[in-house]
Design an enzyme around this catalytic site. Structure first.
Site, short mmCIF file in Angstrom:
data_model
loop_
_atom_site.label_atom_id
_atom_site.label_comp_id
_atom_site.label_asym_id
_atom_site.label_seq_id
_atom_site.Cartn_x
_atom_site.Cartn_y
_atom_site.Cartn_z
N ILE A 1 0.80 -1.20 0.01
CA ILE A 1 0.16 -0.05 0.00
C ILE A 1 0.90 1.36 0.28
O ILE A 1 0.64 2.30 -0.68
CB ILE A 1 -0.96 -0.07 1.13
CG1 ILE A 1 -1.92 -1.16 1.05
CG2 ILE A 1 -1.64 1.15 1.37
CD1 ILE A 1 -2.86 -1.24 2.12
N TYR B 1 -8.48 -12.19 12.11
CA TYR B 1 -7.66 -10.83 12.41
C TYR B 1 -7.36 -10.56 13.83
O TYR B 1 -6.34 -9.87 13.97
CB TYR B 1 -8.65 -9.62 11.96
CG TYR B 1 -7.75 -8.55 11.29
CD1 TYR B 1 -6.67 -8.49 10.36
CD2 TYR B 1 -7.90 -7.09 11.91
CE1 TYR B 1 -5.82 -7.33 10.03
CE2 TYR B 1 -7.24 -6.01 11.60
CZ TYR B 1 -6.13 -6.14 10.72
OH TYR B 1 -5.53 -5.25 10.26
N LYS C 1 -5.69 -2.41 15.67
CA LYS C 1 -6.05 -1.44 14.82
C LYS C 1 -6.95 -0.35 15.43
O LYS C 1 -7.06 0.91 15.39
CB LYS C 1 -6.75 -1.90 13.25
CG LYS C 1 -5.67 -2.55 12.60
CD LYS C 1 -4.45 -1.38 11.96
CE LYS C 1 -3.64 -2.11 10.91
NZ LYS C 1 -2.68 -1.47 10.33
N LYS D 1 -4.38 -7.85 -1.75
CA LYS D 1 -3.42 -8.85 -1.81
C LYS D 1 -2.09 -8.16 -1.65
O LYS D 1 -1.45 -8.17 -2.74
CB LYS D 1 -3.79 -9.56 -2.96
CG LYS D 1 -2.94 -10.92 -2.71
CD LYS D 1 -3.68 -12.50 -2.60
CE LYS D 1 -3.04 -13.44 -2.31
NZ LYS D 1 -2.63 -13.66 -0.93
N LEU E 1 1.95 -8.49 0.66
CA LEU E 1 2.86 -9.40 1.29
C LEU E 1 2.27 -9.54 2.61
O LEU E 1 2.03 -10.90 3.21
CB LEU E 1 4.09 -8.87 1.46
CG LEU E 1 5.22 -9.65 2.16
CD1 LEU E 1 5.40 -10.91 1.20
CD2 LEU E 1 6.60 -8.79 2.50
N ALA E 2 1.59 -8.44 3.21
CA ALA E 2 1.14 -8.65 4.73
C ALA E 2 -0.21 -9.57 4.48
O ALA E 2 -0.85 -10.12 5.58
CB ALA E 2 0.97 -7.53 5.29
P1 NAD Z 1 3.32 -4.93 3.36
O1 NAD Z 1 3.71 -6.13 3.88
O2 NAD Z 1 3.43 -4.35 1.90
O3 NAD Z 1 3.76 -3.59 4.45
C1 NAD Z 1 3.71 -3.81 5.75
C2 NAD Z 1 5.11 -3.10 6.20
O4 NAD Z 1 5.50 -3.36 7.36
C3 NAD Z 1 6.57 -3.73 5.42
O5 NAD Z 1 6.94 -2.99 4.63
C4 NAD Z 1 6.99 -4.38 6.48
O6 NAD Z 1 8.55 -4.18 6.39
C5 NAD Z 1 6.82 -3.31 7.81
N1 NAD Z 1 7.07 -3.76 8.86
C6 NAD Z 1 6.74 -4.75 9.71
N2 NAD Z 1 7.51 -4.71 10.94
C7 NAD Z 1 8.10 -3.66 10.94
C8 NAD Z 1 9.07 -3.14 11.89
N3 NAD Z 1 9.24 -3.61 13.03
N4 NAD Z 1 9.54 -1.93 11.63
C9 NAD Z 1 9.26 -1.18 10.52
N5 NAD Z 1 8.53 -1.64 9.62
C10 NAD Z 1 8.07 -3.03 9.77
O7 NAD Z 1 1.53 -4.77 3.43
P2 NAD Z 1 0.50 -3.73 3.31
O8 NAD Z 1 -0.79 -4.76 3.19
O9 NAD Z 1 0.88 -2.86 2.31
O10 NAD Z 1 0.44 -3.08 4.70
C11 NAD Z 1 0.76 -1.81 5.20
C12 NAD Z 1 -0.37 -1.07 6.15
O11 NAD Z 1 -1.78 -1.23 5.62
C13 NAD Z 1 -0.44 -2.05 7.38
O12 NAD Z 1 -0.64 -0.91 8.47
C14 NAD Z 1 -1.62 -2.82 7.19
O13 NAD Z 1 -2.41 -3.24 8.47
C15 NAD Z 1 -2.53 -1.82 6.53
N6 NAD Z 1 -3.59 -2.30 5.86
C16 NAD Z 1 -3.49 -3.50 4.76
C17 NAD Z 1 -4.41 -4.07 4.34
C18 NAD Z 1 -4.80 -5.23 3.16
O14 NAD Z 1 -5.53 -5.76 3.08
N7 NAD Z 1 -3.40 -5.37 2.86
C19 NAD Z 1 -5.91 -3.55 4.50
C20 NAD Z 1 -6.06 -2.24 5.54
C21 NAD Z 1 -4.94 -1.85 6.04
O1 0WE Z 2 -3.45 -5.50 8.44
C1 0WE Z 2 -3.56 -6.45 7.69
C2 0WE Z 2 -2.24 -7.34 7.63
C3 0WE Z 2 -1.87 -7.54 9.03
C4 0WE Z 2 -0.77 -8.75 9.19
C5 0WE Z 2 -0.85 -9.80 8.53
C6 0WE Z 2 0.06 -10.74 8.79
C7 0WE Z 2 0.26 -12.06 7.91
C8 0WE Z 2 1.79 -12.66 7.88
C9 0WE Z 2 -0.13 -8.43 10.12
N1 0WE Z 2 0.86 -9.40 10.52
C10 0WE Z 2 1.12 -10.57 9.73
N2 0WE Z 2 1.98 -11.69 9.96
C11 0WE Z 2 2.34 -12.41 9.25
O2 0WE Z 2 3.29 -13.31 9.84
N3 0WE Z 2 -4.49 -6.57 6.82
C12 0WE Z 2 -5.65 -5.99 6.75
C13 0WE Z 2 -4.59 -7.70 5.59
C14 0WE Z 2 -5.42 -8.88 6.48
O3 0WE Z 2 -4.76 -9.65 7.34
C15 0WE Z 2 -5.68 -10.60 7.89
C16 0WE Z 2 -6.97 -10.26 7.03
C17 0WE Z 2 -6.63 -9.24 6.36
C18 0WE Z 2 -7.69 -8.56 5.42
C19 0WE Z 2 -5.49 -11.53 8.71
C20 0WE Z 2 -6.59 -12.30 8.95
C21 0WE Z 2 -7.80 -12.27 8.34
C22 0WE Z 2 -7.80 -11.26 7.56
#
Ligand code: NAD
Ligand code: 0WE
Length: 254
Positions: A19, A154, A161, A191, A193-194
């Site tokens: 993101i 979650y 959050k 979709k 990495l997280a």
């Molecule tokens: P992403 O994996 O691309 O980004 C997560 C980032 O967190 C990575 O760059 C990772 O290096 C960083 N991170 C983890 N531990 C860390 C630490 N100790 N110090 C510094 N950085 C650290 O995944 P994303 O989905 O782009 O997530 C970004 C944000 O968006 C997160 O806050 C996530 O909760 C939020 N979010 C994600 C979704 C989703 O569905 N993907 C939806 C809503 C909110």
């Molecule tokens: O905030 C997030 C991702 C949060 C996240 C995901 C992981 C997966 C791998 C934090 N920590 C980890 N640690 C890992 O080892 N989202 C909003 C994406 C997300 O994550 C979910 C979701 C959704 C949506 C986890 C369970 C159910 C739904």
């Protein structure tokens, strides 16, 4: 260009699906200058080419669990830029096992880890970078609907959050005194990495296509464009807000 000449610090780019990458690309398009943090050597290798592609001015290490690394990051940014206009917090982590069993079974260590990385890091970064914020600066954090309603698995992330969103409101009061704004974007699931390895993720995406008012999922470009608005002077009177970018899914009561 809505962000011409603004200096934006980005925490949380892991790859081009992040993101934070969508936000960075939109910021660049709008004329912002970018700098990127990375969480470890593995991430550094991925961030360097992205920083190059987006014309990043510099990159710096910052594991947000370390006060020392945060302090060093502030020194680097002060030396490179002096002041900043935008800070993007796009960081979250919980132990995988805590997203697989019942919330009821969360360990103290798992709770602390998720809260430290995903929630405490926001006030920690705001505190550390406070002296560098220009008047009118904007802080953005990323959140998810799992803070408001129960999303299966979650779990502890939903609780983290909720703390993050409450933090945005309290920080809005503290930072508002110096004309700095802070808001959160509540993104629909994407979709990244997280989101990899989450067992029900495709089911969640499918349910949104089926029932969200716009009948589709959100993209990192959608989130990036909303971030441009919130970071721009068009949002000069918007602070402490959680803005849903979720194709309307959160409004449904059925
Ligand atoms: P992403 O994996 O691309 O980004 C997560 C980032 O967190 C990575 O760059 C990772 O290096 C960083 N991170 C983890 N531990 C860390 C630490 N100790 N110090 C510094 N950085 C650290 O995944 P994303 O989905 O782009 O997530 C970004 C944000 O968006 C997160 O806050 C996530 O909760 C939020 N979010 C994600 C979704 C989703 O569905 N993907 C939806 C809503 C909110
Ligand atoms: O905030 C997030 C991702 C949060 C996240 C995901 C992981 C997966 C791998 C934090 N920590 C980890 N640690 C890992 O080892 N989202 C909003 C994406 C997300 O994550 C979910 C979701 C959704 C949506 C986890 C369970 C159910 C739904």
């Amino acid at each position: 260009m809505l962000l011409q000449g603004k200096k934006a610090l980005i925490f949380g780019v892991a790859n081009t699906r992040s993101i934070a990458y969508g936000i960075s690309a939109a910021f660049k398009r709008e004329g912002a200058e970018l700098a990127f943090s990375y969480a470890g050597e593995a991430i550094e290798k991925r961030v360097l080419p992205i920083a190059e592609e987006l014309g990043g001015v510099f990159t710096f290490p910052c594991d947000v669990t370390s006060d020392e690394q945060i302090a060093k990051a502030v020194d680097i940014v002060r030396e490179q830029w002096g002041t900043i206009d935008i800070l993007v917090h796009s960081v979250a982590y919980a132990a995988r096992e805590d997203l697989q069993h019942r919330y009821l079974d969360t360990s103290r260590a798992g709770f602390h880890l998720a809260m430290d990385i995903s929630a405490y890091s926001l006030p920690a970064l705001c505190h550390a970078f406070e002296p560098l914020f220009n008047p009118g600066a904007s802080v953005l954090a990323m959140t998810y609907y799992g803070s408001e309603k129960v999303i299966p698995n979650y779990n502890v992330m939903g609780v983290a959050k909720a703390a993050l969103e409450a933090s945005v409101r309290y920080l809005a009061v503290d930072l508002g005194a110096s004309g700095v704004r802070i808001n959160a974007i509540s993104s629909g699931p994407i979709k990244t990495l997280a989101a990899s390895g989450i067992s029900d993720f495709r089911t969640i995406l499918g349910r949104i296509e089926e029932s969200a008012p716009l009948h589709r999922n959100v993209t990192i470009e959608n989130v990036g464009n909303t971030a441009v608005y919130l970071a721009s002077d068009y949002a000069a009177a918007v602070t402490g807000e959680v803005l849903h970018v979720d194709c309307g899914y959160n409004i449904l009561g059925f």
